[in-house]
Scaffold this active site. Sequence first.
Site, PDB file in Angstrom:
ATOM      1  N   HIS A 196      33.182  -5.231 -67.859  1.00  0.00           N
ATOM      2  CA  HIS A 196      32.038  -4.318 -67.958  1.00  0.00           C
ATOM      3  C   HIS A 196      31.625  -4.228 -69.439  1.00  0.00           C
ATOM      4  O   HIS A 196      32.477  -4.373 -70.321  1.00  0.00           O
ATOM      5  CB  HIS A 196      32.469  -2.944 -67.420  1.00  0.00           C
ATOM      6  CG  HIS A 196      31.396  -1.912 -67.448  1.00  0.00           C
ATOM      7  ND1 HIS A 196      31.115  -1.165 -68.579  1.00  0.00           N
ATOM      8  CD2 HIS A 196      30.518  -1.525 -66.503  1.00  0.00           C
ATOM      9  CE1 HIS A 196      30.106  -0.362 -68.312  1.00  0.00           C
ATOM     10  NE2 HIS A 196      29.728  -0.546 -67.067  1.00  0.00           N
ATOM     11  N   PRO A 197      30.344  -3.984 -69.737  1.00  0.00           N
ATOM     12  CA  PRO A 197      29.891  -4.006 -71.140  1.00  0.00           C
ATOM     13  C   PRO A 197      30.633  -3.087 -72.123  1.00  0.00           C
ATOM     14  O   PRO A 197      30.665  -3.389 -73.316  1.00  0.00           O
ATOM     15  CB  PRO A 197      28.422  -3.589 -71.028  1.00  0.00           C
ATOM     16  CG  PRO A 197      28.021  -4.031 -69.658  1.00  0.00           C
ATOM     17  CD  PRO A 197      29.221  -3.871 -68.792  1.00  0.00           C
ATOM     18  N   VAL A 198      31.236  -2.014 -71.676  1.00  0.00           N
ATOM     19  CA  VAL A 198      31.977  -1.176 -72.647  1.00  0.00           C
ATOM     20  C   VAL A 198      33.367  -1.733 -72.960  1.00  0.00           C
ATOM     21  O   VAL A 198      34.005  -1.290 -73.905  1.00  0.00           O
ATOM     22  CB  VAL A 198      32.137   0.309 -72.210  1.00  0.00           C
ATOM     23  CG1 VAL A 198      30.794   0.993 -72.119  1.00  0.00           C
ATOM     24  CG2 VAL A 198      32.945   0.449 -70.942  1.00  0.00           C
ATOM     25  N   LYS A 199      33.835  -2.695 -72.181  1.00  0.00           N
ATOM     26  CA  LYS A 199      35.194  -3.220 -72.373  1.00  0.00           C
ATOM     27  C   LYS A 199      35.216  -4.249 -73.526  1.00  0.00           C
ATOM     28  O   LYS A 199      34.198  -4.540 -74.118  1.00  0.00           O
ATOM     29  CB  LYS A 199      35.706  -3.836 -71.076  1.00  0.00           C
ATOM     30  CG  LYS A 199      35.651  -2.876 -69.873  1.00  0.00           C
ATOM     31  CD  LYS A 199      36.656  -1.733 -69.960  1.00  0.00           C
ATOM     32  CE  LYS A 199      36.396  -0.594 -69.000  1.00  0.00           C
ATOM     33  NZ  LYS A 199      36.617  -0.867 -67.603  1.00  0.00           N
ATOM     34  N   HIS A 200      36.400  -4.844 -73.780  1.00  0.00           N
ATOM     35  CA  HIS A 200      36.550  -5.705 -74.965  1.00  0.00           C
ATOM     36  C   HIS A 200      35.624  -6.909 -74.969  1.00  0.00           C
ATOM     37  O   HIS A 200      35.155  -7.329 -76.006  1.00  0.00           O
ATOM     38  CB  HIS A 200      37.987  -6.222 -75.067  1.00  0.00           C
ATOM     39  CG  HIS A 200      38.937  -5.208 -75.602  1.00  0.00           C
ATOM     40  ND1 HIS A 200      39.512  -4.245 -74.803  1.00  0.00           N
ATOM     41  CD2 HIS A 200      39.404  -4.993 -76.844  1.00  0.00           C
ATOM     42  CE1 HIS A 200      40.305  -3.499 -75.549  1.00  0.00           C
ATOM     43  NE2 HIS A 200      40.262  -3.933 -76.785  1.00  0.00           N
TER      44      HIS A 200
END
Length: 400
Positions: A196-200
Amino acid sequence: MKANINKLAIDGGVPVRKNLLSYGRQSIDEGDIKAVVEALRSDWLTTGPSVTAFEEAFAEFVGTRHAVAVNSGTAALHASIFAVGLKPGDEAIIPTITFAASAICVVFQGATPIFADVDPDTLLLDPDQIEEKLTPRTKAVIAVDYTGQPCDYDRIKEVCLNNELILITDSCHAVGAKYNEQMVGSIGDLAAFSFHPVKHLTTGEGGMITTDDAEYAERMRRFRNHNIASDFHQRAEAGSWFYEVVDLGYNYRLTDFQCALGLSQLRKITSWVNRRREIAKRYDEAFADIPAVQPLEVSPKAFHSYHLYIIRLDLAKLNVDRGTIFQALRAEGIGVNVHYIPAHLHPFYKERFNTGLGQCPVAEEAYDRIITLPMFPAMSDGDVEDVINAVTKVGEFYKN
Ligand SMILES: *Cc1c(COP(=O)(O)O)cnc(C)c1O
Protein backbone atom coordinates in the site's frame (compact mmCIF):
# COMPACT_ATOMS: atom_id res chain seq x y z
CA MET A 1 5.46 39.31 22.08
CA LYS A 2 6.96 35.92 22.97
CA ALA A 3 3.61 34.63 24.24
CA ASN A 4 2.11 35.59 20.90
CA ILE A 5 4.67 33.58 18.90
CA ASN A 6 3.90 30.57 21.07
CA LYS A 7 0.14 30.90 20.80
CA LEU A 8 -1.16 27.57 19.51
CA ALA A 9 -2.66 27.42 16.02
CA ILE A 10 -5.70 25.71 17.54
CA ASP A 11 -6.23 28.91 19.63
CA GLY A 12 -5.82 31.17 16.56
CA GLY A 13 -2.00 31.43 16.60
CA VAL A 14 0.34 31.04 13.61
CA PRO A 15 0.75 27.35 12.67
CA VAL A 16 4.23 25.79 12.49
CA ARG A 17 3.48 25.05 8.83
CA LYS A 18 0.67 25.99 6.44
CA ASN A 19 0.30 22.80 4.38
CA LEU A 20 -0.50 19.59 6.25
CA LEU A 21 2.44 17.16 6.39
CA SER A 22 0.95 13.65 6.01
CA TYR A 23 2.10 10.78 8.27
CA GLY A 24 3.21 8.64 5.32
CA ARG A 25 3.68 9.02 1.61
CA GLN A 26 5.00 7.09 -1.39
CA SER A 27 8.15 8.04 -3.34
CA ILE A 28 7.79 7.67 -7.12
CA ASP A 29 10.61 8.68 -9.48
CA GLU A 30 11.04 8.72 -13.28
CA GLY A 31 12.61 5.24 -13.18
CA ASP A 32 9.44 3.86 -11.57
CA ILE A 33 7.26 5.53 -14.19
CA LYS A 34 9.45 4.20 -17.01
CA ALA A 35 9.25 0.67 -15.61
CA VAL A 36 5.44 0.79 -15.49
CA VAL A 37 5.18 2.21 -19.02
CA GLU A 38 7.46 -0.53 -20.35
CA ALA A 39 5.28 -3.18 -18.75
CA LEU A 40 2.18 -1.55 -20.24
CA ARG A 41 3.77 -1.71 -23.71
CA SER A 42 4.71 -5.37 -23.29
CA ASP A 43 2.63 -8.44 -24.16
CA TRP A 44 1.83 -9.17 -20.54
CA LEU A 45 -0.44 -7.09 -18.33
CA THR A 46 -0.92 -9.88 -15.80
CA THR A 47 0.56 -13.31 -14.96
CA GLY A 48 3.67 -12.49 -17.01
CA PRO A 49 7.43 -12.14 -16.53
CA SER A 50 7.35 -9.05 -14.29
CA VAL A 51 5.45 -11.03 -11.63
CA THR A 52 8.13 -13.72 -11.54
CA ALA A 53 10.93 -11.14 -11.62
CA PHE A 54 9.46 -9.22 -8.67
CA GLU A 55 8.87 -12.43 -6.69
CA GLU A 56 12.43 -13.62 -7.28
CA ALA A 57 13.97 -10.26 -6.36
CA PHE A 58 11.85 -10.03 -3.21
CA ALA A 59 12.70 -13.60 -2.14
CA GLU A 60 16.39 -12.83 -2.65
CA PHE A 61 16.06 -9.60 -0.66
CA VAL A 62 14.56 -11.29 2.42
CA GLY A 63 16.54 -14.51 1.96
CA THR A 64 13.77 -17.07 1.43
CA ARG A 65 13.40 -19.73 -1.25
CA HIS A 66 9.94 -18.54 -2.33
CA ALA A 67 7.91 -15.34 -2.62
CA VAL A 68 4.32 -15.22 -3.87
CA ALA A 69 2.86 -11.92 -5.08
CA VAL A 70 -0.80 -11.11 -4.39
CA ASN A 71 -2.93 -7.99 -4.75
CA SER A 72 -2.90 -6.76 -1.12
CA GLY A 73 -1.37 -7.33 2.29
CA THR A 74 -4.76 -8.63 3.41
CA ALA A 75 -4.69 -11.20 0.57
CA ALA A 76 -1.14 -12.14 1.65
CA LEU A 77 -2.39 -12.88 5.17
CA HIS A 78 -5.43 -14.76 3.84
CA ALA A 79 -3.23 -16.89 1.54
CA SER A 80 -0.93 -17.69 4.50
CA ILE A 81 -3.86 -18.83 6.64
CA PHE A 82 -5.14 -20.97 3.76
CA ALA A 83 -1.69 -22.47 3.13
CA VAL A 84 -1.24 -23.62 6.72
CA GLY A 85 -4.73 -25.12 6.71
CA LEU A 86 -6.48 -23.23 9.49
CA LYS A 87 -10.12 -24.33 9.64
CA PRO A 88 -13.27 -23.88 11.77
CA GLY A 89 -12.51 -24.80 15.38
CA ASP A 90 -8.84 -23.77 15.11
CA GLU A 91 -7.48 -20.73 16.92
CA ALA A 92 -4.73 -18.25 16.05
CA ILE A 93 -3.15 -15.85 18.54
CA ILE A 94 -2.74 -12.25 17.37
CA PRO A 95 -1.56 -9.13 19.22
CA THR A 96 -4.40 -6.66 19.62
CA ILE A 97 -2.31 -3.62 18.65
CA THR A 98 -2.47 -4.07 14.90
CA PHE A 99 -4.44 -3.29 11.78
CA ALA A 100 -7.70 -5.28 11.71
CA ALA A 101 -6.52 -7.28 8.65
CA SER A 102 -4.07 -9.24 10.84
CA ALA A 103 -7.02 -11.00 12.48
CA ILE A 104 -9.69 -10.91 9.77
CA CYS A 105 -7.71 -13.38 7.63
CA VAL A 106 -8.32 -15.98 10.35
CA VAL A 107 -12.06 -15.30 10.21
CA PHE A 108 -12.04 -15.65 6.39
CA GLN A 109 -11.10 -19.33 6.86
CA GLY A 110 -13.70 -19.88 9.59
CA ALA A 111 -11.13 -20.07 12.42
CA THR A 112 -11.10 -18.00 15.62
CA PRO A 113 -8.79 -15.06 16.35
CA ILE A 114 -7.57 -14.90 19.96
CA PHE A 115 -6.31 -11.45 20.89
CA ALA A 116 -3.20 -11.20 23.03
CA ASP A 117 -1.80 -8.28 24.99
CA VAL A 118 1.44 -6.48 24.18
CA ASP A 119 4.68 -5.49 25.85
CA PRO A 120 4.19 -2.03 27.47
CA ASP A 121 7.48 -0.60 26.16
CA THR A 122 7.41 -1.76 22.53
CA LEU A 123 3.69 -2.56 22.07
CA LEU A 124 4.81 -5.76 20.32
CA LEU A 125 3.21 -9.16 21.07
CA ASP A 126 4.11 -10.21 24.63
CA PRO A 127 5.54 -13.78 24.31
CA ASP A 128 4.14 -14.73 27.76
CA GLN A 129 0.68 -14.04 26.40
CA ILE A 130 0.99 -16.87 23.87
CA GLU A 131 1.29 -19.41 26.70
CA GLU A 132 -1.46 -17.62 28.60
CA LYS A 133 -3.93 -17.80 25.69
CA LEU A 134 -2.90 -21.27 24.50
CA THR A 135 -5.63 -23.96 24.21
CA PRO A 136 -5.67 -27.41 22.56
CA ARG A 137 -7.22 -25.63 19.54
CA THR A 138 -4.35 -23.15 19.04
CA LYS A 139 -2.68 -23.80 15.69
CA ALA A 140 -0.84 -20.60 14.79
CA VAL A 141 0.60 -17.34 16.03
CA ILE A 142 0.42 -14.22 13.86
CA ALA A 143 3.18 -11.98 15.22
CA VAL A 144 3.02 -8.37 14.01
CA ASP A 145 6.26 -6.43 13.46
CA TYR A 146 4.43 -3.30 14.56
CA THR A 147 5.97 0.04 13.49
CA GLY A 148 8.82 -1.83 11.72
CA GLN A 149 10.39 -3.37 14.81
CA PRO A 150 10.67 -7.18 14.71
CA CYS A 151 8.97 -9.02 17.58
CA ASP A 152 10.89 -10.84 20.33
CA TYR A 153 11.44 -13.85 18.09
CA ASP A 154 13.96 -15.65 20.31
CA ARG A 155 11.15 -16.21 22.79
CA ILE A 156 8.23 -16.41 20.35
CA LYS A 157 9.96 -19.12 18.29
CA GLU A 158 10.74 -21.09 21.43
CA VAL A 159 7.09 -21.01 22.54
CA CYS A 160 5.94 -21.97 19.02
CA LEU A 161 8.41 -24.84 18.86
CA ASN A 162 7.44 -26.18 22.30
CA ASN A 163 3.74 -26.11 21.42
CA GLU A 164 3.88 -27.07 17.73
CA LEU A 165 2.46 -23.77 16.58
CA ILE A 166 2.90 -22.34 13.09
CA LEU A 167 4.49 -18.89 13.13
CA ILE A 168 3.19 -16.38 10.60
CA THR A 169 4.73 -12.93 10.77
CA ASP A 170 2.60 -9.98 9.69
CA SER A 171 5.60 -8.01 8.46
CA CYS A 172 3.59 -5.38 6.59
CA HIS A 173 5.42 -2.67 8.59
CA ALA A 174 8.84 -4.19 8.46
CA VAL A 175 10.36 -4.46 4.98
CA GLY A 176 14.12 -4.18 5.49
CA ALA A 177 14.04 -4.79 9.27
CA LYS A 178 16.28 -7.40 10.92
CA TYR A 179 16.29 -9.39 14.15
CA ASN A 180 19.67 -10.64 15.38
CA GLU A 181 20.95 -9.69 11.91
CA GLN A 182 18.34 -11.95 10.24
CA MET A 183 16.04 -10.34 7.66
CA VAL A 184 12.37 -10.01 8.56
CA GLY A 185 10.46 -12.22 6.13
CA SER A 186 12.73 -15.21 6.73
CA ILE A 187 12.11 -15.64 10.48
CA GLY A 188 8.77 -17.47 10.77
CA ASP A 189 7.15 -20.18 8.64
CA LEU A 190 5.55 -17.52 6.44
CA ALA A 191 5.68 -13.72 6.31
CA ALA A 192 3.12 -11.32 4.85
CA PHE A 193 3.95 -7.91 3.36
CA SER A 194 1.83 -5.02 2.02
CA PHE A 195 2.64 -2.61 -0.81
CA HIS A 196 0.00 0.00 0.00
CA PRO A 197 1.34 3.54 -0.70
CA VAL A 198 2.03 4.34 2.98
CA LYS A 199 4.21 1.23 3.38
CA HIS A 200 7.97 0.95 2.65
CA LEU A 201 7.52 0.26 -1.06
CA THR A 202 4.40 0.42 -3.16
CA THR A 203 2.64 -1.19 -6.10
CA GLY A 204 -0.48 0.96 -5.58
CA GLU A 205 -2.18 -1.98 -3.89
CA GLY A 206 -0.29 -5.22 -3.48
CA GLY A 207 1.24 -7.80 -1.18
CA MET A 208 3.75 -10.64 -0.94
CA ILE A 209 4.20 -13.79 1.11
CA THR A 210 7.70 -15.18 1.70
CA THR A 211 8.47 -18.73 2.83
CA ASP A 212 11.06 -21.50 2.54
CA ASP A 213 8.32 -24.12 2.25
CA ALA A 214 7.71 -25.18 -1.38
CA GLU A 215 4.34 -26.75 -0.56
CA TYR A 216 3.03 -23.57 1.10
CA ALA A 217 4.23 -21.55 -1.91
CA GLU A 218 2.50 -23.91 -4.35
CA ARG A 219 -0.77 -23.78 -2.37
CA MET A 220 -0.70 -19.98 -2.30
CA ARG A 221 -0.04 -19.77 -6.06
CA ARG A 222 -3.18 -21.81 -6.65
CA PHE A 223 -5.16 -19.94 -4.03
CA ARG A 224 -4.52 -16.56 -5.69
CA ASN A 225 -5.75 -18.02 -9.00
CA HIS A 226 -9.18 -19.48 -8.05
CA ASN A 227 -7.50 -22.63 -6.74
CA ILE A 228 -7.15 -23.85 -10.28
CA ALA A 229 -4.84 -26.86 -10.29
CA SER A 230 -2.82 -26.14 -13.42
CA ASP A 231 -1.92 -22.60 -14.35
CA PHE A 232 -2.11 -21.04 -17.80
CA HIS A 233 1.52 -21.79 -18.72
CA GLN A 234 1.25 -25.45 -17.83
CA ARG A 235 -1.90 -25.72 -19.95
CA ALA A 236 -0.26 -23.95 -22.90
CA GLU A 237 2.65 -26.38 -22.71
CA ALA A 238 0.35 -29.36 -22.63
CA GLY A 239 -1.64 -27.88 -25.53
CA SER A 240 -4.70 -28.45 -23.40
CA TRP A 241 -7.83 -26.55 -22.39
CA PHE A 242 -8.25 -28.70 -19.32
CA TYR A 243 -8.22 -27.26 -15.79
CA GLU A 244 -9.82 -28.10 -12.48
CA VAL A 245 -10.90 -25.99 -9.53
CA VAL A 246 -9.72 -28.05 -6.58
CA ASP A 247 -10.77 -25.88 -3.62
CA LEU A 248 -12.34 -22.51 -2.82
CA GLY A 249 -10.00 -19.92 -4.31
CA TYR A 250 -9.92 -16.22 -5.11
CA ASN A 251 -8.60 -13.84 -7.72
CA TYR A 252 -5.75 -12.32 -5.72
CA ARG A 253 -3.36 -11.85 -8.67
CA LEU A 254 -1.06 -8.83 -8.90
CA THR A 255 -0.66 -7.31 -12.39
CA ASP A 256 2.60 -7.14 -14.36
CA PHE A 257 2.70 -3.36 -14.39
CA GLN A 258 2.30 -3.31 -10.62
CA CYS A 259 5.10 -5.85 -10.26
CA ALA A 260 7.28 -3.74 -12.59
CA LEU A 261 6.70 -0.83 -10.20
CA GLY A 262 7.47 -3.04 -7.19
CA LEU A 263 10.71 -4.24 -8.73
CA SER A 264 11.81 -0.68 -9.47
CA GLN A 265 10.86 0.41 -5.94
CA LEU A 266 12.71 -2.50 -4.34
CA ARG A 267 16.03 -1.21 -5.77
CA LYS A 268 15.74 1.84 -3.50
CA ILE A 269 14.70 0.09 -0.29
CA THR A 270 18.06 0.24 1.49
CA SER A 271 18.47 3.99 1.09
CA TRP A 272 14.84 4.53 2.09
CA VAL A 273 15.18 2.46 5.26
CA ASN A 274 18.38 4.38 6.12
CA ARG A 275 16.56 7.70 5.66
CA ARG A 276 13.71 6.51 7.91
CA ARG A 277 16.27 5.52 10.57
CA GLU A 278 17.97 8.91 10.26
CA ILE A 279 14.65 10.70 10.84
CA ALA A 280 13.91 8.44 13.83
CA LYS A 281 17.31 9.25 15.32
CA ARG A 282 16.64 13.00 15.05
CA TYR A 283 13.20 12.54 16.67
CA ASP A 284 14.73 10.44 19.48
CA GLU A 285 17.31 13.15 20.23
CA ALA A 286 14.74 15.95 20.22
CA PHE A 287 12.15 14.17 22.36
CA ALA A 288 14.69 13.19 25.00
CA ASP A 289 14.28 16.82 26.19
CA ILE A 290 10.46 16.65 26.49
CA PRO A 291 9.48 14.66 29.61
CA ALA A 292 5.82 14.26 28.56
CA VAL A 293 6.81 12.59 25.29
CA GLN A 294 8.16 9.03 25.29
CA PRO A 295 9.10 7.26 22.05
CA LEU A 296 8.49 3.48 21.99
CA GLU A 297 11.50 1.44 23.09
CA VAL A 298 13.71 -0.44 20.65
CA SER A 299 15.31 -3.79 21.50
CA PRO A 300 19.10 -4.09 21.00
CA LYS A 301 18.35 -7.21 18.90
CA ALA A 302 16.29 -5.17 16.44
CA PHE A 303 17.28 -3.34 13.30
CA HIS A 304 14.16 -1.18 13.12
CA SER A 305 12.89 -0.14 9.67
CA TYR A 306 10.45 2.53 10.97
CA HIS A 307 7.27 2.26 8.98
CA LEU A 308 5.83 4.33 11.83
CA TYR A 309 7.28 6.56 14.53
CA ILE A 310 5.04 6.53 17.58
CA ILE A 311 5.22 8.59 20.76
CA ARG A 312 3.48 7.85 24.03
CA LEU A 313 2.24 10.81 26.03
CA ASP A 314 2.87 10.80 29.77
CA LEU A 315 -0.61 12.05 30.65
CA ALA A 316 0.39 12.75 34.29
CA LYS A 317 2.74 15.45 32.98
CA LEU A 318 0.06 17.07 30.79
CA ASN A 319 -3.17 18.90 31.64
CA VAL A 320 -5.11 17.66 28.60
CA ASP A 321 -5.79 14.28 27.01
CA ARG A 322 -4.45 12.70 23.83
CA GLY A 323 -7.40 13.99 21.78
CA THR A 324 -6.52 17.62 22.53
CA ILE A 325 -2.80 17.10 21.76
CA PHE A 326 -3.81 15.37 18.51
CA GLN A 327 -6.09 18.25 17.43
CA ALA A 328 -3.48 20.85 18.43
CA LEU A 329 -0.78 19.10 16.33
CA ARG A 330 -3.14 18.86 13.35
CA ALA A 331 -3.83 22.60 13.67
CA GLU A 332 -0.05 23.20 13.55
CA GLY A 333 0.02 21.45 10.15
CA ILE A 334 1.31 18.08 11.35
CA GLY A 335 -0.71 15.14 9.96
CA VAL A 336 -0.59 13.00 13.08
CA ASN A 337 -2.51 9.73 13.27
CA VAL A 338 -3.21 6.92 15.77
CA HIS A 339 -2.09 3.31 15.16
CA TYR A 340 -4.11 1.45 16.31
CA ILE A 341 -7.46 1.13 18.01
CA PRO A 342 -6.90 -2.25 19.73
CA ALA A 343 -8.44 -4.84 17.39
CA HIS A 344 -10.42 -6.58 20.15
CA LEU A 345 -12.41 -3.35 20.68
CA HIS A 346 -13.85 -3.24 17.14
CA PRO A 347 -17.62 -3.96 17.13
CA PHE A 348 -17.21 -6.87 14.68
CA TYR A 349 -14.92 -8.84 16.99
CA LYS A 350 -16.88 -7.84 20.10
CA GLU A 351 -20.14 -9.13 18.64
CA ARG A 352 -18.79 -12.21 16.87
CA PHE A 353 -16.10 -13.38 19.30
CA ASN A 354 -17.27 -11.81 22.54
CA THR A 355 -14.14 -9.71 22.97
CA GLY A 356 -14.12 -6.46 24.90
CA LEU A 357 -12.65 -3.97 27.33
CA GLY A 358 -10.46 -5.46 30.06
CA GLN A 359 -9.22 -8.32 27.90
CA CYS A 360 -5.87 -6.70 27.00
CA PRO A 361 -5.24 -4.05 29.69
CA VAL A 362 -1.71 -3.06 28.59
CA ALA A 363 -2.87 -2.33 25.04
CA GLU A 364 -5.98 -0.52 26.25
CA GLU A 365 -3.93 1.75 28.51
CA ALA A 366 -1.38 2.44 25.77
CA TYR A 367 -4.06 3.19 23.21
CA ASP A 368 -5.18 6.28 25.17
CA ARG A 369 -1.76 7.90 24.87
CA ILE A 370 -0.21 7.01 21.50
CA ILE A 371 0.26 9.38 18.58
CA THR A 372 1.87 8.57 15.21
CA LEU A 373 4.16 11.29 13.81
CA PRO A 374 4.98 11.79 10.11
CA MET A 375 7.64 9.35 8.83
CA PHE A 376 8.52 8.75 5.18
CA PRO A 377 11.81 8.89 3.28
CA ALA A 378 10.94 11.94 1.15
CA MET A 379 10.54 14.14 4.25
CA SER A 380 13.02 17.02 4.14
CA ASP A 381 15.13 17.98 7.15
CA GLY A 382 12.87 21.06 7.35
CA ASP A 383 9.76 18.82 7.56
CA VAL A 384 11.40 16.86 10.39
CA GLU A 385 12.18 20.09 12.28
CA ASP A 386 8.56 21.25 11.77
CA VAL A 387 7.33 18.09 13.49
CA ILE A 388 9.79 18.58 16.36
CA ASN A 389 8.88 22.27 16.71
CA ALA A 390 5.16 21.49 16.75
CA VAL A 391 5.50 18.70 19.34
CA THR A 392 7.71 20.95 21.48
CA LYS A 393 5.32 23.91 21.17
CA VAL A 394 2.20 21.90 21.99
CA GLY A 395 3.92 19.85 24.72
CA GLU A 396 5.27 23.00 26.37
CA PHE A 397 1.88 24.73 26.26
CA TYR A 398 -0.08 21.88 27.87
CA LYS A 399 2.52 20.73 30.40
CA ASN A 400 1.52 20.51 34.05
C1 LIG B 1 -1.23 -2.47 5.81
C2 LIG B 1 -1.36 -3.62 6.73
C3 LIG B 1 -2.09 -4.78 6.41
C4 LIG B 1 -2.95 -4.88 5.19
O1 LIG B 1 -2.35 -4.58 4.02
P1 LIG B 1 -3.24 -4.06 2.77
O2 LIG B 1 -2.24 -4.05 1.66
O3 LIG B 1 -3.74 -2.70 3.12
O4 LIG B 1 -4.33 -5.04 2.56
C5 LIG B 1 -2.07 -5.83 7.30
N1 LIG B 1 -1.41 -5.76 8.47
C6 LIG B 1 -0.73 -4.66 8.82
C7 LIG B 1 0.00 -4.65 10.12
C8 LIG B 1 -0.71 -3.56 7.97
O5 LIG B 1 -0.06 -2.45 8.36
